[in-house]
Every structure is written in C-alpha cells, then in structure tokens.
Design an enzyme around this catalytic site. Structure first.
Site, PDB file in Angstrom:
ATOM      1  N   SER A 264       0.920  -1.055  -0.474  1.00 59.45           N
ATOM      2  CA  SER A 264       0.028  -0.256  -0.177  1.00 59.45           C
ATOM      3  C   SER A 264       0.704   1.508   0.089  1.00 59.45           C
ATOM      4  O   SER A 264       1.881   1.087   0.784  1.00 59.45           O
ATOM      5  CB  SER A 264      -0.820  -0.153   1.264  1.00 59.45           C
ATOM      6  N   ARG A 303     -24.967  -9.560 -45.866  1.00 62.99           N
ATOM      7  CA  ARG A 303     -23.390  -8.775 -44.638  1.00 62.99           C
ATOM      8  C   ARG A 303     -24.067  -7.926 -43.893  1.00 62.99           C
ATOM      9  O   ARG A 303     -25.274  -7.271 -44.086  1.00 62.99           O
ATOM     10  CB  ARG A 303     -23.424  -8.211 -46.270  1.00 62.99           C
TER      11      ARG A 303
END
Length: 366
Positions: A264, A303
């Site tokens: 930390s 498509r």
C-alpha cells in the site's frame, strides 16, 4: 486491450494482448490472402507462378497507414488488397481471387482467436492445476464453510479448492471446444461462391489448418456468440475463485494469503491479495463485452451493416480481459499460502462430513 500500455500488465492481459497487436492483425490478414491465392492456384483459378510470387513477396504494411486507409471502405482488407496488387505487378489478379472482404476478415479473426487462445487456455489450465494441487494437499484441512457470508458448518479447504478446479476445468473444456470449432470463411461477394468453387474454400481451410465450412457464415453468427459465451463463462469462473481468495485473505479471517502480496502507498502493514483483486477486475469487464457480441448477432440479410464491424474490437477486448483474469488467477493460486491454524480457530459444530471423499472424486476425474 484498449489500454495497451500502462494497464495491460496490471490486468494480466500481456500474453494474450501480444497475440492481438496491430502487427499480428496484419500478419493474419496476409496469411489468409497468401493462402487464398495458393488455394485458387491449386484449382486452376489463377496461375501457379502468380500465387508463388504473392507467397514470396514481403509486403511492407504500416498498420497506422492501413488503419487510416480503412475508414473509407469500412475495413482494412480493401486497402490491403490494393497494396498487395500494386506490389506484385502482373500477378495482381491472383490477389484476393473470388473473395469478399468479409472472407478475409473473418478468417483472420479465426486465426487471431486461435493464436490468442493458446496463452489464455494455458493460464486457465495452470489455475485449475494449482487449485487441484491445493485440494490434494489440504484434502482434510478443516475450515468453516460460509453460506450467505455467515458461518455455517465445517468443510475442508481441500473441498473448497476442488470446487474451484471443477469450475475452471469446465471452462477450459468449453472454451477450447469453441475455439477449435471456428471454421474458415469463404463465400465471395454474396456468399454463393460465384467465380470460385467449394473446393477452393476447403483447400483454404486445409492450408490454414482450420475446420472446413459447411456453408459461408457471413451473417450466421452463432459461432461468434458461442465463443463470446465461453469466454464470459471462463472469466466468470476465474472471478468466482478470485472472490473467494479475496474474502478468505481479509484480516478478519486471514485463512489464506498470496505468496507475493501487494503493498500500500500509505499503509506499510498491508499485504493485499492483489493478483486475486486484479483477476476480479478483469473478470468484471467480461459480461458487458459478451452482451455486445450477443447483441451484434442480428446481421442483416447477406452482409452485416454495422453488427459485423462491432465484433472486431469487442472480441479482441474480451479475449484480453478473459486472458487477464486467467493469468492473474494463476499467479494467485500458484503462490497461495494456506493457514490451517487460522481456519481451525473458527470451527464449531459437527465434523466435515464426506468432504475428503468428494475431493478424491474430483481429483480422480481430472
């Protein structure tokens, strides 16, 4: 991955992301185009010597320039074909024979998925093996089970870890099967193979070591949807295990800890289970990406007008985030330290039942 530099290693996606770079995209597209010319030559659609010239030409492709040139036509195949044809002179007609852009894009995506899946599946298997090793070592290590996050009855840590292994093994099997089933794509302009032949499609598949297609799947996207689901399940399996590690490592329980915990910036005493934390972070990103790919399955007629285009970046990111979850979880489990004394302190109630027998069943089935 979208954050290709600073955050990719943090999320564990480095090995998978390396298979999905712009250079790898270009390599996959060229692999398909070269194989297509060769397949067409084998069936007499283009001269053999022209296909050989295409195979032997080192095309100079700048990914950034290709990307900029892709905007007009909506995909990078169109400018790539122009570049290739310009580079091979009178062999130009042997470039992209009988194909449409989607044939090349989809087949290149299949190649990329297979290549990216190698490190992803390796990390998933590694995490599963680490879980199985923990199960074997701690077959009879008693601990308190928790249901709804409340103390319940005794279990063993071996059974907990065996449950992790079962889920990860299932995710490996499903994902590997989905990846292996992705076939070549070759249908031509409208998916009819006009100007070509089904034999060319089969030879193209064989040259690329891909399954042969039944019919072109330009707008039939169940394969992509199934792959997305398998990736999401794999990420979820990783996230579930990582969540257990994070909960068991919290100070109030301290029943496990990572071998290389994170620190930390403001509290030097902390030893955070950061590999599990970042595995969870990667896994949390997967469901939204899966949802996008499922929502994009409704391709129009012959498509897709937008849904197809939505797949490329989404699938790339989903591969990266699932790969990251697997890689970070493997790190977490491989170095996981188990603290039996802390587990024993919290035990109340009857014995652990048949936990050991259940662990044995899992280990024998692997």
């Amino acid at each position: 991955m979208t954050n290709a530099g600073l955050l990719t290693p943090l999320y564990g996606a480095g090995a998978v992301a390396a298979r999905l770079t712009d250079d790898e995209w270009v390599r996959a597209l060229l692999d398909v185009e070269r194989a297509l010319s060769r397949a067409a030559a084998e069936h007499g659609f283009v001269p053999v010597e022209h296909a050989k010239r295409i195979a032997d030409t080192a095309f100079a492709v700048d990914p950034a320039e290709l990307a900029a040139a892709s905007v007009e036509g909506g995909n990078p195949v169109i400018p790539l074909v122009r570049l290739m044809r310009a580079a091979v002179g009178d062999a130009a007609s042997a470039v992209h024979p009988g194909a449409t852009s989607q044939d090349v894009m989809d087949t290149a995506v299949v190649l990329l998925v297979r290549r990216a899946a190698e490190p992803l599946l390796a990390d998933l298997r590694g995490a599963a093996d680490a879980a199985a090793a923990l199960a074997a070592t701690h077959r009879d290590t008693p601990m308190m089970a928790r249901t709804l996050l409340q103390a319940a009855l005794p279990t063993t840590f071996g059974l907990v870890a065996a449950g992790w292994a079962v889920g990860l093994d299932a995710a490996v099997r499903d994902l590997a099967a989905r990846v292996d089933a992705l076939p070549v794509q070759f249908g031509g302009a409208a998916g009819t193979l006009a100007g070509s032949d089904p034999a060319v499609a089969d030879t193209l598949a064989d040259l690329l070591d891909l399954p042969r297609q039944q019919v072109p799947w330009h707008t039939e996207r169940t394969r992509i949807g199934a792959l997305a689901g398998a990736l999401g399940v794999a990420a979820g399996a990783c996230g579930r295990v990582a969540t257990d590690v994070v909960l068991l490592a919290q100070t109030e329980l301290a029943e496990v800890s990572e071998g290389a915990p994170g620190d930390s910036s403001s509290m030097p005493h902390k030893r955070n289970p950061i590999a599990a934390v970042t595995a969870r972070a990667s896994a949390r990103r997967a469901p939204g990406l899966v949802a996008t790919l499922l929502a994009a399955m409704d391709h129009e007629l012959q498509r897709g007008a937008g849904p197809w285009h939505a797949e490329w970046g989404t699938l790339t990111e989903l591969l990266g985030t699932t790969g990251g979850a697997a890689a970070r979880l493997r790190t977490s489990l491989t170095g996981l330290e188990v603290h039996p004394d802390a587990m024993r302190e919290k035990l109340t109630g009857p014995d652990t039942g048949h936990a050991g027998t259940l662990v044995d069943r899992v280990l024998e089935s692997r």
